[in-house]
Design a protein around this motif. Sequence first.
Motif: not given
Length: 260
Positions: A94-112, A123-129
């Motif tokens: 579970f990662r973040r693409l940039n300061s405005s889009l990430s995997s937040s809100g994802s749901r995972i069911y029924g996987l091994e 890439s280009g990450y700043a503290v707080g983002e």
Amino acid sequence: MKTTIFKTLNLLIASFISTATFATVWTVSNDANRPAQFTDVQAAHDAASPNDTLLVTGSATAYNTLTLVKPLVVYGESIDGVEFAKTRITSINFRRLNSSLSSSGSRIYGLEVNNISFDGTFSGYAVGEGTLNDFIIERCRITGGGSTIYQYDGLSDLTFRNCWFETGSLTIGFPNNSNLSNLIFTNNVIDNWSFYSAYTNMEFNGNIVFRNNLFINRTSNAFNNNMQEIVLENNIFYRAEPAGLVNSTFNNNLTYLCNN
């Protein structure tokens, strides 16, 4: 007044229907006898839009690593392969693409899954983002390997529910542990699994909660002593030592055939 309320309800319902209408369901299968739109789960992710759904067919062959940088719902077919073929993904990140889009809100069911990791840096990450939030992992089998929750800027509202943790470990590492909130483990079977803190004397301030879980078959401590101030309620420990925690809260737990 009634007219206003009904208008508001109608707008909310219309908004929900509109959102659901534009979400797409994508099918994935690496079994040639069960064709789908994609054979590779990462390719399906890359083609999907935020809030789309991936239906991943069970197969004798595991799928490669899935790295999410957008919110998706992912369904597998089975975790045991008894009635239906098992859906196995080597790793989910579970990662973040940039300061405005990430995997937040994802749901995972029924996987091994062999490994699950959370990390909001990019890439280009700043503290707080690099914050991540709002995840549900449900009815999954998490087995082997070492899963990690390693998050600098904050992780909140992560729930593992009705999962089977089998023979492995989860390391939680936060340079600033106050950025963790509402990490919940509930109604899971935790079989020969251990939980670690990556840093010394980490005080989680009650933000990690284990509730209604069954801990079994852990020959050494289920927790290491760097984990402090977590909450354990209504759990059963069978041949799984609940020792190893410091300044933590135990409420209504049962132990049987434990040394400590």
